[in-house]
Design a protein around this motif. Structure first.
Motif, short mmCIF file in Angstrom:
data_model
loop_
_atom_site.label_atom_id
_atom_site.label_comp_id
_atom_site.label_asym_id
_atom_site.label_seq_id
_atom_site.Cartn_x
_atom_site.Cartn_y
_atom_site.Cartn_z
N ILE A 22 0.84 -1.20 0.00
CA ILE A 22 0.00 0.00 0.00
C ILE A 22 0.87 1.26 0.00
CG2 ILE A 22 -1.59 1.37 1.42
CD1 ILE A 22 -2.82 -1.35 2.32
N ASN A 23 1.89 1.28 0.86
CA ASN A 23 2.77 2.44 0.94
C ASN A 23 3.52 2.66 -0.38
OD1 ASN A 23 3.87 4.45 3.04
ND2 ASN A 23 5.69 3.71 1.98
N THR A 24 4.02 1.57 -0.98
CA THR A 24 4.73 1.68 -2.25
C THR A 24 3.82 2.24 -3.34
OG1 THR A 24 6.15 -0.19 -1.67
CG2 THR A 24 6.06 0.41 -3.99
N THR A 25 2.60 1.74 -3.40
CA THR A 25 1.64 2.21 -4.40
C THR A 25 1.31 3.68 -4.19
OG1 THR A 25 0.70 -0.01 -4.51
CG2 THR A 25 -0.63 1.79 -5.40
N MET A 26 1.10 4.08 -2.95
CA MET A 26 0.79 5.49 -2.66
C MET A 26 1.98 6.38 -3.00
SD MET A 26 -1.41 5.12 0.87
CE MET A 26 -1.12 6.81 1.31
N LEU A 27 3.19 5.95 -2.67
CA LEU A 27 4.39 6.73 -2.95
C LEU A 27 4.54 6.98 -4.45
CD1 LEU A 27 7.12 7.97 -2.06
CD2 LEU A 27 8.10 5.67 -2.21
N SER A 29 2.16 6.72 -6.77
CA SER A 29 0.99 7.48 -7.26
C SER A 29 1.11 8.97 -6.96
CB SER A 29 -0.29 6.93 -6.63
OG SER A 29 -0.48 5.59 -6.98
N VAL A 30 1.57 9.31 -5.76
CA VAL A 30 1.72 10.72 -5.39
C VAL A 30 2.71 11.42 -6.31
CG1 VAL A 30 2.83 12.12 -3.59
CG2 VAL A 30 0.96 10.60 -3.00
N PHE A 87 2.09 17.35 -2.73
CA PHE A 87 2.19 15.91 -2.98
C PHE A 87 3.63 15.47 -3.10
CE2 PHE A 87 -2.01 14.09 -4.79
CZ PHE A 87 -2.66 14.49 -3.66
N VAL A 91 4.00 15.06 1.19
CA VAL A 91 3.43 13.71 1.28
C VAL A 91 4.42 12.68 0.76
CG1 VAL A 91 1.54 12.21 0.53
CG2 VAL A 91 1.08 14.60 1.09
N LEU A 95 6.03 9.56 2.81
CA LEU A 95 5.80 8.20 2.31
C LEU A 95 7.13 7.49 2.03
CD1 LEU A 95 2.76 8.67 -0.10
CD2 LEU A 95 2.79 7.39 2.05
N GLU A 99 8.46 4.21 3.69
CA GLU A 99 8.86 3.11 2.82
C GLU A 99 10.19 2.50 3.25
OE1 GLU A 99 8.25 0.86 -0.87
OE2 GLU A 99 6.95 2.03 0.41
#
Length: 171
Positions: A22-27, A29-30, A87, A91, A95, A99
Motif C-alpha cells: 500500500i505504501n509503495t503504491t501510494m508513494l 501514485s503521489v 504531494f 506527502v 511516504l 517506505e
C-alpha cells in the motif's frame, strides 16, 4: 523497492507485506500525480511568457490591435501547482521515509529482527526533522501571506479615508 526480493518461504506476516504494498503504491501514485500536474502546467506558462515577450519586443501596444494578453495560467491554476508541490515535497517525502522503514522490516524479518528495528529507529530523526521543517516553512509562508494581505487591507482603508475626505470637502 518495487523489485524487492524476499526469501521464500518467509516468516514475514501478510499484514506487513500488505502495508508495504500500500505504501509503495501510494508513494509512486503521489509522485506520478505531481509530475502530471507539472507536465500539463509548464507548457501553458511557457506559451503565456512567449506571448508577452513577443508584444514587449515589438514595441507595439497590444490593446491597439484589439489583443488582450491573457493572464498567466499559473494564477488560475495556483491550487493545482500547490497540490503538486505538497504531494511531491511533503506527502512524498513522508511516504518515502515510511517506505524505508517498512522495507527494513520486510527485508530483515527472517534474517535479523534487531536490524529491522534499528533501520526503523534510524529513520525517526529524519522523519521528525522533515516534519519540523515542513511546519516551520508553512508557518513562515502563512505569516508572509498574512502580512501581505494585512498591508493590502491597510492600503484599501487609507484609500477609503482619502475618498471620504475628498467627498466631505466637496460637500
Amino acid at each position: 523497492m518495487v523489485e524487492l526480493q524476499v526469501q521464500v518461504p518467509t516468516g514475514c506476516p501478510d499484514w506487513l507485506f500488505s502495508l508495504f504494498a500500500i505504501n509503495t503504491t501510494m508513494l509512486i501514485s503521489v509522485h506520478v500525480i505531481a509530475a502530471m500536474i507539472s507536465t500539463y502546467i509548464l507548457p501553458s506558462i511557457d506559451s503565456v511568457c512567449a506571448g508577452q515577450e513577443l508584444w514587449e519586443g515589438s514595441g507595439l501596444d497590444p490593446s491597439l490591435w484589439g489583443v488582450k494578453p491573457s493572464e498567466s495560467p499559473h494564477e488560475r491554476m495556483r491550487g493545482f501547482i500547490e497540490t503538486a508541490w505538497i504531494f511531491s515535497s511533503v506527502v512524498g517525502l513522508f511516504l518515502f521515509l515510511t517506505e524505508v522503514s517498512l522495507l527494513s522490516w520486510v527485508k530483515f524479518w527472517d534474517v535479523c529482527i534487531p536490524a529491522a528495528t534499528y533501520g526503523s529507529i534510524a529513520v525517526v530523526p529524519f522523519f521528525l526533522l522533515c516534519a519540523a521543517f515542513c511546519f516551520r516553512f508553512h508557518a513562515i509562508l502563512a505569516g508572509h501571506t498574512y502580512e501581505v494581505r494585512a498591508l493590502g487591507l491597510r492600503q484599501v482603508e487609507e484609500m477609503k479615508e482619502r475618498l471620504d475626505a475628498a467627498n466631505d470637502s466637496y460637500a
